[in-house]
Design a protein around this motif. Structure first.
Motif, PDB file in Angstrom:
ATOM      1  N   GLY A 265       0.948  -1.243   0.048  1.00 19.00           N
ATOM      2  CA  GLY A 265       0.299  -0.009   0.172  1.00 19.00           C
ATOM      3  C   GLY A 265       0.822   1.372   0.078  1.00 19.00           C
ATOM      4  O   GLY A 265       0.266   2.423   0.521  1.00 19.00           O
ATOM      5  N   LYS A 266       2.168   0.954  -0.188  1.00 22.27           N
ATOM      6  CA  LYS A 266       3.096   2.191   0.472  1.00 22.27           C
ATOM      7  C   LYS A 266       3.361   3.217  -1.576  1.00 22.27           C
ATOM      8  O   LYS A 266       3.285   1.992  -2.274  1.00 22.27           O
ATOM      9  N   SER A 267       3.406   4.266  -1.764  1.00 15.09           N
ATOM     10  CA  SER A 267       3.929   4.569  -2.868  1.00 15.09           C
ATOM     11  C   SER A 267       5.687   4.320  -2.957  1.00 15.09           C
ATOM     12  O   SER A 267       6.217   4.500  -2.140  1.00 15.09           O
ATOM     13  N   PRO A 268       5.647   4.703  -4.175  1.00 15.49           N
ATOM     14  CA  PRO A 268       7.671   5.001  -4.731  1.00 15.49           C
ATOM     15  C   PRO A 268       7.580   6.008  -3.720  1.00 15.49           C
ATOM     16  O   PRO A 268       8.862   4.762  -3.016  1.00 15.49           O
ATOM     17  N   ASP A 269       7.611   7.184  -3.183  1.00 14.83           N
ATOM     18  CA  ASP A 269       7.829   7.630  -2.081  1.00 14.83           C
ATOM     19  C   ASP A 269       8.086   7.172  -1.025  1.00 14.83           C
ATOM     20  O   ASP A 269       8.784   6.902  -0.133  1.00 14.83           O
ATOM     21  N   GLN A 270       6.522   6.307  -0.797  1.00 10.53           N
ATOM     22  CA  GLN A 270       6.987   5.454   0.335  1.00 10.53           C
ATOM     23  C   GLN A 270       8.459   5.056   0.796  1.00 10.53           C
ATOM     24  O   GLN A 270       8.728   5.105   1.919  1.00 10.53           O
ATOM     25  N   ILE A 271       7.863   4.032  -0.251  1.00  9.90           N
ATOM     26  CA  ILE A 271       8.922   3.121  -0.221  1.00  9.90           C
ATOM     27  C   ILE A 271      11.051   3.525  -0.334  1.00  9.90           C
ATOM     28  O   ILE A 271      11.457   2.684   0.742  1.00  9.90           O
ATOM     29  N   ARG A 272      10.823   4.264  -0.794  1.00 10.14           N
ATOM     30  CA  ARG A 272      11.652   4.656  -0.512  1.00 10.14           C
ATOM     31  C   ARG A 272      12.393   5.760   0.279  1.00 10.14           C
ATOM     32  O   ARG A 272      13.143   4.996   0.818  1.00 10.14           O
ATOM     33  N   GLU A 273      11.309   6.086   1.217  1.00 10.06           N
ATOM     34  CA  GLU A 273      11.610   6.441   2.265  1.00 10.06           C
ATOM     35  C   GLU A 273      11.631   5.605   3.594  1.00 10.06           C
ATOM     36  O   GLU A 273      12.888   5.858   4.306  1.00 10.06           O
ATOM     37  N   VAL A 274      10.877   4.562   3.323  1.00  7.37           N
ATOM     38  CA  VAL A 274      11.460   3.552   4.709  1.00  7.37           C
ATOM     39  C   VAL A 274      12.349   2.750   4.380  1.00  7.37           C
ATOM     40  O   VAL A 274      12.928   2.913   5.376  1.00  7.37           O
ATOM     41  N   PHE A 275      12.536   2.623   3.047  1.00 11.91           N
ATOM     42  CA  PHE A 275      13.747   1.456   3.135  1.00 11.91           C
ATOM     43  C   PHE A 275      14.865   3.019   3.023  1.00 11.91           C
ATOM     44  O   PHE A 275      16.266   2.172   2.156  1.00 11.91           O
ATOM     45  N   ASN A 276      15.360   3.903   3.125  1.00  9.66           N
ATOM     46  CA  ASN A 276      16.160   4.334   2.806  1.00  9.66           C
ATOM     47  C   ASN A 276      16.766   4.119   1.403  1.00  9.66           C
ATOM     48  O   ASN A 276      17.699   4.331   1.452  1.00  9.66           O
ATOM     49  N   ILE A 277      16.166   4.456   0.037  1.00  2.00           N
ATOM     50  CA  ILE A 277      16.708   4.527  -1.202  1.00  2.00           C
ATOM     51  C   ILE A 277      16.113   5.937  -1.650  1.00  2.00           C
ATOM     52  O   ILE A 277      15.556   6.319  -1.576  1.00  2.00           O
ATOM     53  N   LYS A 278      17.848   6.123  -2.793  1.00  2.00           N
ATOM     54  CA  LYS A 278      17.584   7.220  -3.089  1.00  2.00           C
ATOM     55  C   LYS A 278      16.952   7.765  -4.689  1.00  2.00           C
ATOM     56  O   LYS A 278      16.904   6.270  -5.157  1.00  2.00           O
ATOM     57  N   ASN A 279      16.023   8.373  -4.530  1.00  2.46           N
ATOM     58  CA  ASN A 279      15.951   8.297  -5.797  1.00  2.46           C
ATOM     59  C   ASN A 279      16.767   9.168  -6.642  1.00  2.46           C
ATOM     60  O   ASN A 279      16.471  10.416  -6.398  1.00  2.46           O
ATOM     61  N   ASP A 280      16.818   8.069  -7.794  1.00  7.60           N
ATOM     62  CA  ASP A 280      18.184   8.567  -8.695  1.00  7.60           C
ATOM     63  C   ASP A 280      18.015   8.956 -10.821  1.00  7.60           C
ATOM     64  O   ASP A 280      18.300   8.723 -11.339  1.00  7.60           O
ATOM     65  N   TYR A 281      16.108   9.039 -10.186  1.00 12.76           N
ATOM     66  CA  TYR A 281      15.388   9.492 -11.632  1.00 12.76           C
ATOM     67  C   TYR A 281      15.076  11.220 -11.648  1.00 12.76           C
ATOM     68  O   TYR A 281      15.247  11.786 -10.856  1.00 12.76           O
ATOM     69  N   THR A 282      15.283  11.124 -13.149  1.00 12.13           N
ATOM     70  CA  THR A 282      14.707  13.181 -12.877  1.00 12.13           C
ATOM     71  C   THR A 282      12.583  12.562 -12.994  1.00 12.13           C
ATOM     72  O   THR A 282      12.229  11.691 -13.818  1.00 12.13           O
ATOM     73  N   LYS A 283      12.682  13.915 -13.634  1.00  9.89           N
ATOM     74  CA  LYS A 283      10.906  13.832 -13.163  1.00  9.89           C
ATOM     75  C   LYS A 283       9.912  13.315 -14.420  1.00  9.89           C
ATOM     76  O   LYS A 283       9.962  12.617 -14.885  1.00  9.89           O
ATOM     77  N   GLU A 284      11.390  13.749 -15.722  1.00  4.87           N
ATOM     78  CA  GLU A 284      11.027  13.295 -17.026  1.00  4.87           C
ATOM     79  C   GLU A 284      11.021  11.855 -17.384  1.00  4.87           C
ATOM     80  O   GLU A 284       9.909  11.252 -17.279  1.00  4.87           O
ATOM     81  N   GLU A 285      11.828  10.953 -16.556  1.00  8.65           N
ATOM     82  CA  GLU A 285      12.122   9.274 -16.711  1.00  8.65           C
ATOM     83  C   GLU A 285      11.146   9.012 -15.966  1.00  8.65           C
ATOM     84  O   GLU A 285      10.334   7.982 -16.392  1.00  8.65           O
TER      85      GLU A 285
END
Lengths: 186, 368
Positions: free
Chosen positions: A151-171
């Motif tokens: 039930g978590k969004s990609p944003d939330q998943i990044r937060e929970v698992f401490n993952i860096k978002n390395d995408y650009t907005k366009e990607e």
């Protein structure tokens, strides 16, 4: 050197009354020794089963260089607890409906077992289980992690698992479009 | 999202796009993953599904192992492969590493293996290197292709044939078909000189959901004539001249498939006029097999034929529908009656000639 004997080990030992040793000694990457019942190890880990059958078990501690002591302790703990638990119909029933999680639900003790682990310990355990070919332990640990993702969004998943978002907005937008089918609102 | 965005299906052309089908190739007993391409049948709620037969192209051996991944990546791989395809697809958005992981053949394979073992899903579509579409099309079909690729074969692909027919509607957007069928594991066949090793020739038995393997496979249905289900038999039209130049020529014969008890199929003679390409559709007419046939040149009429009995294959004309009388835009060249669930027979919509029914008639009559 510390030898960790699981609670169920004594009974297990009596059950498996064999001439040779009925435990195997495993050595973690940092040199700690753990004993686990041979029967449980062989039943729960394809890798250990292969090593036992192949005679490549070292009485002085079989080196498991990929596994740290904390993870190995958990592995051994799991094996012992599993040996004590009532064996259940381990085979996954084929009646699982299409949209439910394709695991057999963890049992209560398995749930408790993974619930007390920290994130890091959990992932270490997944790695260890993967290395040792412990399918059930993998199922249980991965199920725990997938529950944390549920039930978590990609944003939330990044937060929970401490993952860096390395995408650009366009990607991100590009992927979103390519995978439009996955983003339908249900 | 509108229906037009259902992937793989174009509402404008009513065409089903090629999608990649993830399947197994058995190589010496070890199933290895591969990809093949197959025309996917989707059901848009606004459209009728249609079967198709398409050559599958198996690309290489598939399932190549990647370079050593880090233990953490392996751990994530273990976690992700246990998730449903749809969730995995969404997780492409998390980071590049995950995207790369999800796109690997190895991951697709292990996901499919896991899903297979757990009876969870179905056809795994690896579209544009993304796993997915498991909720679309035939979610309950699990196809395992097992053409034994000859050892050391230099050929990059082997061809095989898939005939997939289903009688059940698939809810595309929600796709939660509860029922699922296990496909029989196809045994690799003896290599043939043609290089065609094995095929998927499966038909679903609606009663118990089992899939039957059919050998030899029946010819594929003509794409633009939807099949019709009458009392447990599926009828579809076949092209008796399977020349590639005449793919869209109409068919002279109707095949019936006694689904329930056997996997045999018969060729039935179509009604008069069907042999010269005037058959436009098969449908249920008063509980029996019906067929709509264009009248001969010069008449703007559709003839509705019903089959008397399957044994002798005799037909009788039930109606002759003057299309011009109903609406000038329904010319015999552009009109084809389609079976619609709410209408039990074609005559119903002809007789109940209200505006409402005309609207549904309009639905029924589509332009070719």
């Amino acid at each position: 050197m510390e030898v960790d004997k699981g609670k169920g080990e004594a009974e297990e030992t009596r059950k498996v009354a064999e001439a040779d040793r009925d435990t195997v000694t495993l050595k973690s990457s940092d040199g700690k020794l753990f004993e686990v019942s041979k029967e449980a190890a062989a039943r729960l880990s394809t890798v250990l089963a292969g090593m036992i059958a192949g005679g490549s078990i070292d009485d002085n501690g079989t080196d498991l260089k990929q596994i740290g002591s904390e993870a190995l302790e958990n592995v051994v703990d799991y094996c012992n607890k599993h040996a004590n638990s009532i064996p259940s119909a381990a085979l996954i029933s084929s009646s699982i409906s299409f949209n439910t999680a394709p695991f057999k639900e963890p049992e209560e003790w398995e749930r408790k077992f993974v619930d007390r682990l920290s994130h890091d310990a959990l992932f270490d355990l997944v790695e260890a289980a993967n290395f040792l070919g412990m399918e059930r332990l993998l199922d249980v640990t991965c199920h725990k992690i997938s529950e944390m993702m549920k039930g978590k969004s990609p944003d939330q998943i990044r937060e929970v698992f401490n993952i860096k978002n390395d995408y650009t907005k366009e990607e991100l937008e590009e992927i979103r479009q390519e995978l439009a089918w996955a983003f339908y609102d249900d | 999202m509108s229906k037009a965005h259902v992937p793989g299906y174009s509402a404008a052309t009513r065409e089903h796009k090629l999608a990649r089908l993830f399947c197994f190739v058995c190589d010496g007993g070890v199933p290895v993953a591969t990809r093949c391409e197959v025309l996917v049948l989707l059901l848009d709620p606004s459209a009728h599904w249609r079967p198709s037969v398409q050559r599958l192209r198996i690309q290489g051996e598939g399932g190549r192992l990647p370079q050593r991944a880090s233990p953490l990546a392996m751990a994530w791989s273990e976690v992700l492969r246990r998730l449903p395809a749809r969730s995995i697809a969404r997780l492409n958005l998390v980071c590049r590493d995950w995207h790369a992981l999800i796109s690997t053949d190895r991951f697709l394979r292990s996901h499919a293996v896991h899903a297979e073992l757990n009876g969870a899903s179905a056809i795994m579509f690896a579209d544009c290197n993304y796993i997915g579409h498991a909720t679309i099309g035939f979610p309950w079909i699990r196809v395992r292709l097992l053409p034994a690729l000859p050892c050391g074969a230099t050929q990059a692909y082997a061809t095989t044939y898939a005939t997939l027919l289903a009688r059940r509607r698939v809810r595309v957007r929600h796709g939660h078909e509860q029922a699922q069928a296990r496909l029989p594991l196809l045994q690799p066949q003896e290599p043939r000189d043609t290089g065609v090793q094995a095929g998927v020739r499966l038909v679903q038995n609606i009663r118990d959901g089992a899939w039957c393997l059919v050998d030899p496979p029946p010819p594929g249905p003509v794409a633009n004539v939807p099949p019709v289900d009458i009392d447990g038999k599926l009828f579809w039209t076949v092209d008796m001249m399977p020349s590639s130049d005449h793919q869209d020529r109409q068919t002279p014969a109707t095949r019936s498939w006694p689904w329930i008890h056997t996997c045999d199929f018969d060729v039935l003679k179509g009604p008069p006029g069907s042999c010269d390409g005037r058959l436009v559709s098969v449908l249920r007419l008063r509980g029996a097999l019906g067929a709509a046939v264009h009248a001969r040149q010069g008449f703007n009429t559709l003839e509705m034929w019903a089959m008397r009995g399957y044994g002798d294959g005799s037909w009788c004309m039930e109606y002759s529908v003057d299309l011009g009388k109903h609406s000038p835009e329904y010319s015999r060249h552009t009109t084809v009656p389609l079976k619609k669930k709410t209408l039990t027979s074609f005559d119903q919509c002809m007789y109940e000639h209200t505006r409402k029914v005309l609207t549904s008639l309009q639905w029924e009559l589509r332009c070719i």
